[in-house]
Design a protein around this motif. Structure first.
Motif, PDB file in Angstrom:
ATOM      1  N   SER A 151       0.830  -1.200   0.000  1.00 25.41           N
ATOM      2  CA  SER A 151       0.000   0.000   0.000  1.00 25.41           C
ATOM      3  C   SER A 151       0.868   1.254   0.000  1.00 25.41           C
ATOM      4  O   SER A 151       2.053   1.220   0.334  1.00 25.41           O
ATOM      5  CB  SER A 151      -0.921   0.009   1.228  1.00 25.41           C
ATOM      6  N   ARG A 152       0.251   2.366  -0.372  1.00 25.91           N
ATOM      7  CA  ARG A 152       0.902   3.676  -0.292  1.00 25.91           C
ATOM      8  C   ARG A 152       0.697   4.183   1.130  1.00 25.91           C
ATOM      9  O   ARG A 152      -0.374   4.664   1.484  1.00 25.91           O
ATOM     10  CB  ARG A 152       0.298   4.638  -1.315  1.00 25.91           C
ATOM     11  N   HIS A 153       1.748   4.087   1.918  1.00 22.81           N
ATOM     12  CA  HIS A 153       1.603   4.271   3.360  1.00 22.81           C
ATOM     13  C   HIS A 153       2.218   5.580   3.832  1.00 22.81           C
ATOM     14  O   HIS A 153       3.258   6.017   3.326  1.00 22.81           O
ATOM     15  CB  HIS A 153       2.281   3.093   4.091  1.00 22.81           C
ATOM     16  N   ARG A 154       1.543   6.197   4.810  1.00 17.00           N
ATOM     17  CA  ARG A 154       2.080   7.372   5.488  1.00 17.00           C
ATOM     18  C   ARG A 154       2.068   7.106   6.982  1.00 17.00           C
ATOM     19  O   ARG A 154       1.034   6.749   7.554  1.00 17.00           O
ATOM     20  CB  ARG A 154       1.237   8.624   5.202  1.00 17.00           C
ATOM     21  N   ALA A 155       3.224   7.267   7.595  1.00 14.71           N
ATOM     22  CA  ALA A 155       3.348   7.144   9.048  1.00 14.71           C
ATOM     23  C   ALA A 155       3.562   8.535   9.630  1.00 14.71           C
ATOM     24  O   ALA A 155       4.526   9.225   9.277  1.00 14.71           O
ATOM     25  CB  ALA A 155       4.507   6.223   9.407  1.00 14.71           C
ATOM     26  N   LEU A 156       2.654   8.949  10.505  1.00 11.33           N
ATOM     27  CA  LEU A 156       2.702  10.299  11.057  1.00 11.33           C
ATOM     28  C   LEU A 156       3.147  10.275  12.505  1.00 11.33           C
ATOM     29  O   LEU A 156       2.778   9.376  13.262  1.00 11.33           O
ATOM     30  CB  LEU A 156       1.308  10.949  11.002  1.00 11.33           C
ATOM     31  N   LEU A 157       3.925  11.281  12.871  1.00  5.74           N
ATOM     32  CA  LEU A 157       4.271  11.517  14.262  1.00  5.74           C
ATOM     33  C   LEU A 157       3.666  12.856  14.667  1.00  5.74           C
ATOM     34  O   LEU A 157       3.935  13.884  14.040  1.00  5.74           O
ATOM     35  CB  LEU A 157       5.786  11.554  14.460  1.00  5.74           C
ATOM     36  N   VAL A 158       2.837  12.851  15.689  1.00  9.05           N
ATOM     37  CA  VAL A 158       2.204  14.074  16.155  1.00  9.05           C
ATOM     38  C   VAL A 158       2.580  14.293  17.607  1.00  9.05           C
ATOM     39  O   VAL A 158       2.900  13.351  18.344  1.00  9.05           O
ATOM     40  CB  VAL A 158       0.667  14.004  15.998  1.00  9.05           C
ATOM     41  N   GLY A 159       2.551  15.554  18.022  1.00  4.01           N
ATOM     42  CA  GLY A 159       2.959  15.887  19.377  1.00  4.01           C
ATOM     43  C   GLY A 159       2.019  16.870  20.034  1.00  4.01           C
ATOM     44  O   GLY A 159       0.913  17.162  19.541  1.00  4.01           O
ATOM     45  N   ALA A 160       2.477  17.418  21.144  1.00  5.24           N
ATOM     46  CA  ALA A 160       1.641  18.305  21.943  1.00  5.24           C
ATOM     47  C   ALA A 160       1.262  19.570  21.181  1.00  5.24           C
ATOM     48  O   ALA A 160       0.141  20.082  21.327  1.00  5.24           O
ATOM     49  CB  ALA A 160       2.373  18.660  23.238  1.00  5.24           C
ATOM     50  N   ARG A 161       2.152  20.097  20.374  1.00  2.52           N
ATOM     51  CA  ARG A 161       1.853  21.323  19.629  1.00  2.52           C
ATOM     52  C   ARG A 161       0.741  21.065  18.610  1.00  2.52           C
ATOM     53  O   ARG A 161      -0.117  21.930  18.382  1.00  2.52           O
ATOM     54  CB  ARG A 161       3.105  21.844  18.934  1.00  2.52           C
ATOM     55  N   ASP A 162       0.746  19.899  17.987  1.00  2.16           N
ATOM     56  CA  ASP A 162      -0.334  19.547  17.063  1.00  2.16           C
ATOM     57  C   ASP A 162      -1.662  19.448  17.807  1.00  2.16           C
ATOM     58  O   ASP A 162      -2.712  19.825  17.284  1.00  2.16           O
ATOM     59  CB  ASP A 162      -0.027  18.224  16.364  1.00  2.16           C
ATOM     60  N   LEU A 163      -1.626  18.935  19.035  1.00  3.13           N
ATOM     61  CA  LEU A 163      -2.848  18.797  19.821  1.00  3.13           C
ATOM     62  C   LEU A 163      -3.439  20.161  20.158  1.00  3.13           C
ATOM     63  O   LEU A 163      -4.660  20.346  20.125  1.00  3.13           O
ATOM     64  CB  LEU A 163      -2.558  18.013  21.106  1.00  3.13           C
ATOM     65  N   VAL A 164      -2.587  21.136  20.482  1.00  2.00           N
ATOM     66  CA  VAL A 164      -3.075  22.482  20.800  1.00  2.00           C
ATOM     67  C   VAL A 164      -3.867  23.055  19.632  1.00  2.00           C
ATOM     68  O   VAL A 164      -4.910  23.703  19.819  1.00  2.00           O
ATOM     69  CB  VAL A 164      -1.895  23.400  21.180  1.00  2.00           C
ATOM     70  N   GLU A 165      -3.400  22.822  18.412  1.00  7.21           N
ATOM     71  CA  GLU A 165      -4.101  23.336  17.234  1.00  7.21           C
ATOM     72  C   GLU A 165      -5.350  22.530  16.920  1.00  7.21           C
ATOM     73  O   GLU A 165      -6.320  23.061  16.356  1.00  7.21           O
ATOM     74  CB  GLU A 165      -3.149  23.321  16.039  1.00  7.21           C
ATOM     75  N   ALA A 166      -5.365  21.239  17.292  1.00  5.07           N
ATOM     76  CA  ALA A 166      -6.496  20.377  16.941  1.00  5.07           C
ATOM     77  C   ALA A 166      -7.676  20.533  17.887  1.00  5.07           C
ATOM     78  O   ALA A 166      -8.827  20.334  17.479  1.00  5.07           O
ATOM     79  CB  ALA A 166      -6.041  18.912  16.921  1.00  5.07           C
ATOM     80  N   VAL A 167      -7.423  20.875  19.162  1.00  6.16           N
ATOM     81  CA  VAL A 167      -8.501  20.911  20.164  1.00  6.16           C
ATOM     82  C   VAL A 167      -9.646  21.829  19.751  1.00  6.16           C
ATOM     83  O   VAL A 167     -10.817  21.418  19.795  1.00  6.16           O
ATOM     84  CB  VAL A 167      -7.928  21.292  21.542  1.00  6.16           C
ATOM     85  N   PRO A 168      -9.417  23.070  19.334  1.00  5.98           N
ATOM     86  CA  PRO A 168     -10.556  23.915  18.929  1.00  5.98           C
ATOM     87  C   PRO A 168     -11.319  23.354  17.736  1.00  5.98           C
ATOM     88  O   PRO A 168     -12.544  23.486  17.667  1.00  5.98           O
ATOM     89  CB  PRO A 168      -9.889  25.260  18.580  1.00  5.98           C
ATOM     90  N   LEU A 169     -10.603  22.730  16.796  1.00  6.21           N
ATOM     91  CA  LEU A 169     -11.276  22.170  15.629  1.00  6.21           C
ATOM     92  C   LEU A 169     -12.147  20.985  16.014  1.00  6.21           C
ATOM     93  O   LEU A 169     -13.272  20.833  15.518  1.00  6.21           O
ATOM     94  CB  LEU A 169     -10.230  21.749  14.583  1.00  6.21           C
ATOM     95  N   LEU A 170     -11.654  20.125  16.892  1.00  4.57           N
ATOM     96  CA  LEU A 170     -12.448  18.987  17.343  1.00  4.57           C
ATOM     97  C   LEU A 170     -13.655  19.447  18.154  1.00  4.57           C
ATOM     98  O   LEU A 170     -14.736  18.861  18.064  1.00  4.57           O
ATOM     99  CB  LEU A 170     -11.579  18.035  18.174  1.00  4.57           C
ATOM    100  N   ALA A 171     -13.476  20.479  18.963  1.00  5.56           N
ATOM    101  CA  ALA A 171     -14.582  20.993  19.762  1.00  5.56           C
ATOM    102  C   ALA A 171     -15.671  21.582  18.874  1.00  5.56           C
ATOM    103  O   ALA A 171     -16.857  21.465  19.181  1.00  5.56           O
ATOM    104  CB  ALA A 171     -14.072  22.041  20.742  1.00  5.56           C
TER     105      ALA A 171
END
Length: 614
Positions: free
Chosen positions: A281-301
């Motif tokens: 498969s055409r695979h992508r492995a992502l590494l995410v951290g705390a800074r990504d979470l800060v940006e994601a929280v308002p969008l998820l909310a």
């Protein structure tokens, strides 16, 4: 966001269907389609097939399949038509001639539907925000829903945070006639307790093939090629089997994605990368951290119908973003596989038999128990604790869930403001768990656990997290394991196949067929290290402190508890108390996105000193 909304009423006067439909739009931003007759109106957005039907006074908005068959079934069978439907759907049917309305969701409630009676008017919508926009709906917050959310880490299937709003549970419909609304359970899981199939993987493979056909068809219905579907490799055999099956059906390299948490997540991503290499498969492995979470929280909310109680939504959001960046329009995951086949992580550890239960019954009853009970009475301490653990292990799962829940362990009086606690029934969520457990059409504990997961954890926590994450990323979710054929295959399995050893053998056989060389792939999905991130990252720590500080002003939770949670409890057990911080942070973020002041008793903001995490 895709979905439907509308109203049905015998009272005169036009109601604002376009205002209700404002939050709805198609995947390309297209406005919703609307239709109306003298008793009601509907709006539908994002449906690829012609989901609107208006003929001879019958108005149907069908989010899922073509509405023609439903129209024929309704005319011949009335509300019983729901039992003959299949697939993943939510619909609203408004009959002008009979002056009746029918709302329904599919067997697993993969597509939600909310409703509210306002006088003689029935309001309904696929999204709580759309329903709340009606001037008669009201926006008062239900205190019991807040308590249930914190206890269950999700909103129960029939509740929303808005008082008066309700949600249809899996396999339910709402029939309105003669001014009376009646909830009906048109489908429920019926388990085969004594299945003797020597090769259960064959039946499961056939069922998954039907699910794969539906996935390929979903992409084709939206005008995209089958390659527009990406698969989330979430850390288990179920997702790898799904990727292998979809690749077999499409005949082309599949896009797969896996998510890990930095730092140090590379080893956790290697099993998924290895499976992707074997599949080609055409695979992508992502590494995410705390800074990504800060940006994601308002969008998820902002994307969810209620506060997001599942931290896994962050990883799902990252995967959905990556899939969309690669050109995918749909993200398929293994949501439902753990719940259907006894692998749910939340309930599985408590439901798993202990060593004491594996001993012969005669040995336990005639030798061990009498001696242990006498020692516990004479020598309190170690023996008393051992006796307590044994008694808990022999109790049914709801009793174990009640004992293991962290909310009562905090102490309700120490956690909630007295004025808030007076408005709720603290025993209600535990009573709901017990009712679902004992109401299952099953005898074995394994199948009762499956019923509990399908009625509570799956529609209330897992699916909303996946739907919200995909909505925030602008991509559509797919749930192959919740296909009707797969659900039926799960019901036919013997309970032994849903226990640890049986489940591993079942999926190992499935992997040998669908993904040769991946039979050893069975690691658990990595958990987000939220507690450690809160202590290490200044931006995330500030977001959590600000959110809990604002929540304290709503006079729901005691400020001294929140202060103690951040300053002392979180460093002692980052995983346990990090989950609590997530629940509270996402609750406040939802209030902020909805521009809501909170409960009626706490609408007046109090002035308090800010919370600080040491």
């Amino acid at each position: 966001m895709s979905g439907l909304c509308g109203w049905f009423s015998r009272e005169p006067g036009a109601l604002p269907i376009l205002d209700m439909a404002a939050p709805l739009h198609g995947g390309n931003g297209a406005p919703p389609r609307c239709a109306a007759h003298s008793l009601g109106a509907v709006a539908l957005a994002g449906a690829a097939l012609p989901g609107l039907y208006h003929e001879d006074g019958l108005l149907i908005a069908y989010w899922g399949e073509r509405p023609d068959a439903l129209a024929r079934l309704w005319r011949s069978h009335g509300a019983k038509a729901c039992a003959a439907l299949s697939g993943q759907f939510a619909f609203a049917l408004l009959d002008e001639q009979r002056a009746e309305a029918l709302l329904a969701v599919d067997r697993c409630a993969t597509r939600p539907l909310y409703y509210q009676m306002v006088g003689r008017t029935l309001l309904f919508a696929s999204h709580s925000e759309a329903l709340a926009r009606h001037p008669g709906a009201g926006r008062e917050i239900d205190p019991q829903a807040i308590f249930d959310y914190l206890y269950l880490q999700a909103l129960p299937a029939t509740r929303t945070l808005y008082s008066g709003q309700r949600r249809l549970a899996p396999g339910e419909c709402l029939h309105l006639r003669a001014g009376r609304a009646e909830r009906l359970r048109y489908w429920r899981m019926r388990f085969t307790e004594h299945a003797l199939d020597a090769a259960p993987q064959a039946g499961l493979l056939d069922a998954l093939s039907c699910a794969a056909d539906a996935c390929v068809g979903a992409a084709a219905d939206t005008g995209h090629s089958s390659g527009a579907t990406a698969v989330l490799l979430g850390g288990g055999a179920a997702s790898v089997a799904l990727a292998g099956l979809l690749q077999r059906h499409t005949g082309a390299p599949l896009a797969t994605v896996a998510v890990g948490f930095a730092p140090g997540a590379e080893p956790a991503l290697e099993p998924a990368s290895g499976a992707a290499r074997r599949l080609g498969s055409r695979h992508r492995a992502l590494l995410v951290g705390a800074r990504d979470l800060v940006e994601a929280v308002p969008l998820l909310a902002a994307a969810g119908d209620g506060p997001c109680g599942d931290p896994a939504a962050f990883a799902l959001f990252a995967a959905a973003q990556a899939a969309r960046a690669d050109g995918a329009t749909h993200l398929a995951g293994a949501q439902g596989a753990a719940q259907l086949f006894g692998g749910g992580r939340r309930f599985g550890a408590l439901a798993r038999p202990g060593r004491y239960e594996r001993l012969p019954g005669a040995l336990r009853q005639l030798a061990i128990a009498p001696v242990l009970y006498r020692l516990a009475a004479r020598l309190p301490g170690v023996f008393a604790r051992l006796r307590e653990r044994i008694e808990l292990s022999l109790a049914p799962l709801p009793a174990r869930l009640r004992r293991a829940n962290p909310l009562p362990a905090y102490g309700l009086d120490a956690l909630f403001e007295p004025a808030f606690l007076e408005l709720v029934d603290p025993d209600a969520p535990a009573a709901l768990q017990e009712a679902l457990w004992w109401g299952a059409q099953a005898r074995s504990g394994a199948n009762r656990q499956v019923e509990l997961e399908l009625q509570l954890d799956l529609p209330c926590r897992v699916l909303p997290a996946f739907a919200g994450a995909c909505a925030a990323a602008g991509i559509d979710p797919l749930h192959p394991y919740l296909n009707d054929a797969v659900v039926a295959a799960s019901a036919r399995l013997a309970p032994a196949h849903k226990l640890d050893a049986g489940r591993r053998k079942l999926f190992a056989a499935l992997l040998r067929e669908l993904a040769p060389g991946c039979s050893a792939y069975g690691t658990a999905a990595p958990r987000m290290p939220l507690g450690r991130w809160l202590q290490a990252d200044a931006r995330l720590r500030a977001l959590a402190c600000d959110s809990l500080n604002d929540l304290a002003r709503r006079r729901i939770l005691r400020r001294d508890f929140l202060d103690l949670l951040l300053s002392r409890r979180l460093p002692l057990d980052p995983e346990l108390h990090g989950q609590t911080v997530w629940l509270l942070m996402m609750l406040e973020q939802w209030f902020v996105r909805q521009r809501h002041d909170g409960c009626a008793h706490g609408s007046r903001r109090a002035t308090v000193a800010p919370l600080v995490m040491s």
